[in-house]
Design a protein around this motif. Structure first.
Motif, PDB file in Angstrom:
ATOM      1  N   GLU A  24       0.861  -1.187   0.000  1.00  0.00           N
ATOM      2  CA  GLU A  24       0.000   0.000   0.000  1.00  0.00           C
ATOM      3  C   GLU A  24       0.891   1.227   0.000  1.00  0.00           C
ATOM      4  O   GLU A  24       1.407   1.627   1.040  1.00  0.00           O
ATOM      5  N   ASP A  25       1.052   1.835  -1.177  1.00  0.00           N
ATOM      6  CA  ASP A  25       1.954   2.971  -1.319  1.00  0.00           C
ATOM      7  C   ASP A  25       1.498   4.207  -0.560  1.00  0.00           C
ATOM      8  O   ASP A  25       2.293   5.098  -0.288  1.00  0.00           O
ATOM      9  N   ASP A  26       0.206   4.278  -0.235  1.00  0.00           N
ATOM     10  CA  ASP A  26      -0.313   5.469   0.439  1.00  0.00           C
ATOM     11  C   ASP A  26      -0.604   5.228   1.918  1.00  0.00           C
ATOM     12  O   ASP A  26      -1.248   6.042   2.573  1.00  0.00           O
ATOM     13  N   LEU A  27      -0.103   4.123   2.457  1.00  0.00           N
ATOM     14  CA  LEU A  27      -0.303   3.811   3.878  1.00  0.00           C
ATOM     15  C   LEU A  27       0.358   4.881   4.734  1.00  0.00           C
ATOM     16  O   LEU A  27       1.511   5.235   4.514  1.00  0.00           O
ATOM     17  N   VAL A  28      -0.380   5.409   5.695  1.00  0.00           N
ATOM     18  CA  VAL A  28       0.140   6.429   6.602  1.00  0.00           C
ATOM     19  C   VAL A  28       0.155   5.862   8.017  1.00  0.00           C
ATOM     20  O   VAL A  28      -0.872   5.411   8.521  1.00  0.00           O
ATOM     21  N   LEU A  29       1.318   5.868   8.619  1.00  0.00           N
ATOM     22  CA  LEU A  29       1.459   5.411   9.997  1.00  0.00           C
ATOM     23  C   LEU A  29       1.643   6.603  10.918  1.00  0.00           C
ATOM     24  O   LEU A  29       2.253   7.601  10.536  1.00  0.00           O
ATOM     25  N   THR A  30       1.124   6.473  12.124  1.00  0.00           N
ATOM     26  CA  THR A  30       1.415   7.430  13.183  1.00  0.00           C
ATOM     27  C   THR A  30       2.013   6.649  14.337  1.00  0.00           C
ATOM     28  O   THR A  30       2.008   5.414  14.329  1.00  0.00           O
ATOM     29  N   MET A  31       2.492   7.343  15.331  1.00  0.00           N
ATOM     30  CA  MET A  31       3.048   6.674  16.501  1.00  0.00           C
ATOM     31  C   MET A  31       1.976   5.869  17.234  1.00  0.00           C
ATOM     32  O   MET A  31       2.289   4.951  17.975  1.00  0.00           O
ATOM     33  N   ASP A  32       0.707   6.214  17.019  1.00  0.00           N
ATOM     34  CA  ASP A  32      -0.404   5.533  17.694  1.00  0.00           C
ATOM     35  C   ASP A  32      -1.006   4.401  16.872  1.00  0.00           C
ATOM     36  O   ASP A  32      -1.941   3.748  17.338  1.00  0.00           O
ATOM     37  N   SER A  33      -0.513   4.162  15.661  1.00  0.00           N
ATOM     38  CA  SER A  33      -1.073   3.107  14.813  1.00  0.00           C
ATOM     39  C   SER A  33      -0.890   1.738  15.471  1.00  0.00           C
ATOM     40  O   SER A  33       0.159   1.449  16.047  1.00  0.00           O
ATOM     41  N   THR A  34      -1.938   0.902  15.361  1.00  0.00           N
ATOM     42  CA  THR A  34      -1.889  -0.450  15.907  1.00  0.00           C
ATOM     43  C   THR A  34      -2.338  -1.441  14.835  1.00  0.00           C
ATOM     44  O   THR A  34      -2.823  -1.038  13.773  1.00  0.00           O
ATOM     45  N   ALA A  35      -2.227  -2.716  15.151  1.00  0.00           N
ATOM     46  CA  ALA A  35      -2.665  -3.757  14.219  1.00  0.00           C
ATOM     47  C   ALA A  35      -4.149  -3.617  13.902  1.00  0.00           C
ATOM     48  O   ALA A  35      -4.591  -3.973  12.812  1.00  0.00           O
ATOM     49  N   ASP A  36      -4.921  -3.072  14.827  1.00  0.00           N
ATOM     50  CA  ASP A  36      -6.361  -2.875  14.587  1.00  0.00           C
ATOM     51  C   ASP A  36      -6.623  -1.854  13.485  1.00  0.00           C
ATOM     52  O   ASP A  36      -7.691  -1.851  12.880  1.00  0.00           O
ATOM     53  N   ASP A  37      -5.652  -0.981  13.214  1.00  0.00           N
ATOM     54  CA  ASP A  37      -5.819   0.081  12.215  1.00  0.00           C
ATOM     55  C   ASP A  37      -5.529  -0.383  10.795  1.00  0.00           C
ATOM     56  O   ASP A  37      -5.862   0.306   9.835  1.00  0.00           O
ATOM     57  N   ILE A  38      -4.881  -1.543  10.642  1.00  0.00           N
ATOM     58  CA  ILE A  38      -4.452  -2.019   9.328  1.00  0.00           C
ATOM     59  C   ILE A  38      -5.026  -3.414   9.112  1.00  0.00           C
ATOM     60  O   ILE A  38      -4.664  -4.366   9.816  1.00  0.00           O
ATOM     61  N   ASP A  39      -5.929  -3.512   8.143  1.00  0.00           N
ATOM     62  CA  ASP A  39      -6.679  -4.755   7.919  1.00  0.00           C
ATOM     63  C   ASP A  39      -5.802  -5.989   7.786  1.00  0.00           C
ATOM     64  O   ASP A  39      -6.100  -7.035   8.342  1.00  0.00           O
ATOM     65  N   LYS A  40      -4.723  -5.881   7.023  1.00  0.00           N
ATOM     66  CA  LYS A  40      -3.911  -7.062   6.716  1.00  0.00           C
ATOM     67  C   LYS A  40      -2.815  -7.342   7.740  1.00  0.00           C
ATOM     68  O   LYS A  40      -2.002  -8.231   7.553  1.00  0.00           O
ATOM     69  N   TRP A  41      -2.794  -6.592   8.844  1.00  0.00           N
ATOM     70  CA  TRP A  41      -1.750  -6.769   9.851  1.00  0.00           C
ATOM     71  C   TRP A  41      -2.117  -7.955  10.735  1.00  0.00           C
ATOM     72  O   TRP A  41      -2.794  -7.850  11.740  1.00  0.00           O
ATOM     73  N   ASP A  42      -1.630  -9.124  10.336  1.00  0.00           N
ATOM     74  CA  ASP A  42      -1.860 -10.344  11.100  1.00  0.00           C
ATOM     75  C   ASP A  42      -0.530 -10.824  11.669  1.00  0.00           C
ATOM     76  O   ASP A  42       0.496 -10.156  11.532  1.00  0.00           O
ATOM     77  N   SER A  43      -0.540 -11.985  12.299  1.00  0.00           N
ATOM     78  CA  SER A  43       0.673 -12.461  12.960  1.00  0.00           C
ATOM     79  C   SER A  43       1.806 -12.731  11.964  1.00  0.00           C
ATOM     80  O   SER A  43       2.971 -12.473  12.262  1.00  0.00           O
ATOM     81  N   LEU A  44       1.472 -13.228  10.792  1.00  0.00           N
ATOM     82  CA  LEU A  44       2.504 -13.490   9.790  1.00  0.00           C
ATOM     83  C   LEU A  44       3.133 -12.188   9.297  1.00  0.00           C
ATOM     84  O   LEU A  44       4.366 -12.078   9.198  1.00  0.00           O
ATOM     85  N   ASN A  45       2.302 -11.193   9.004  1.00  0.00           N
ATOM     86  CA  ASN A  45       2.838  -9.899   8.583  1.00  0.00           C
ATOM     87  C   ASN A  45       3.607  -9.228   9.714  1.00  0.00           C
ATOM     88  O   ASN A  45       4.567  -8.504   9.467  1.00  0.00           O
ATOM     89  N   HIS A  46       3.185  -9.471  10.947  1.00  0.00           N
ATOM     90  CA  HIS A  46       3.897  -8.902  12.092  1.00  0.00           C
ATOM     91  C   HIS A  46       5.339  -9.421  12.124  1.00  0.00           C
ATOM     92  O   HIS A  46       6.277  -8.642  12.323  1.00  0.00           O
ATOM     93  N   ILE A  47       5.513 -10.707  11.890  1.00  0.00           N
ATOM     94  CA  ILE A  47       6.856 -11.294  11.851  1.00  0.00           C
ATOM     95  C   ILE A  47       7.666 -10.669  10.711  1.00  0.00           C
ATOM     96  O   ILE A  47       8.836 -10.322  10.880  1.00  0.00           O
ATOM     97  N   SER A  48       7.026 -10.485   9.568  1.00  0.00           N
ATOM     98  CA  SER A  48       7.713  -9.861   8.426  1.00  0.00           C
ATOM     99  C   SER A  48       8.158  -8.445   8.768  1.00  0.00           C
ATOM    100  O   SER A  48       9.259  -8.020   8.384  1.00  0.00           O
ATOM    101  N   ILE A  49       7.302  -7.703   9.468  1.00  0.00           N
ATOM    102  CA  ILE A  49       7.638  -6.333   9.881  1.00  0.00           C
ATOM    103  C   ILE A  49       8.858  -6.346  10.795  1.00  0.00           C
ATOM    104  O   ILE A  49       9.800  -5.570  10.605  1.00  0.00           O
TER     105      ILE A  49
END
Length: 85
Positions: A24-49
Motif C-alpha cells: 500500500e503505497d499510500d499507507l500512513v502510519l502514526t506513533m499511535d497506529s496499531t494492528a487494529d488500524d491495518i486490515d492485513k496486519w496479522d501475525s505473519l505480517n507482524h513477523i515480516s515487519i
C-alpha cells in the motif's frame, strides 16, 4: 559518539517497510497506529515487519520486547533505544 537517528526518521523508514509488506503505497502510519488500524496486519505480517526492521536498522529484538509492543510508537522507540546502545 554514535549518530542517533530521529524519531521522525525512524517512523519514516518504518512506514516504508509497512508500505512494502502491505503493498500500500499510500499507507500512513502514526506513533499511535496499531494492528487494529491495518486490515492485513496479522501475525505473519507482524513477523515480516519485525524481520524487515531488524534488517533495515541493523538491530536484534528479543522475543519479550516484540511481545510487549502495543503500537508503532513503541516499535519506533525500541528501534531508537537499540541504535543508541
Amino acid at each position: 559518539m554514535t549518530d542517533t537517528i530521529s524519531t521522525d526518521d525512524i517512523l519514516g523508514k518504518v512506514t516504508e517497510i509497512f508500505r512494502e509488506i502491505f503493498d500500500e503505497d499510500d499507507l500512513v502510519l502514526t506513533m499511535d497506529s496499531t494492528a487494529d488500524d491495518i486490515d492485513k496486519w496479522d501475525s505473519l505480517n507482524h513477523i515480516s515487519i519485525i524481520i524487515a526492521c531488524e534488517m533495515r536498522f541493523k538491530v536484534k529484538f528479543q522475543t519479550a520486547e516484540i511481545e510487549s509492543l502495543k503500537d508503532v510508537g513503541e516499535l519506533v522507540d525500541l528501534i531508537r533505544s537499540k541504535q543508541s546502545q
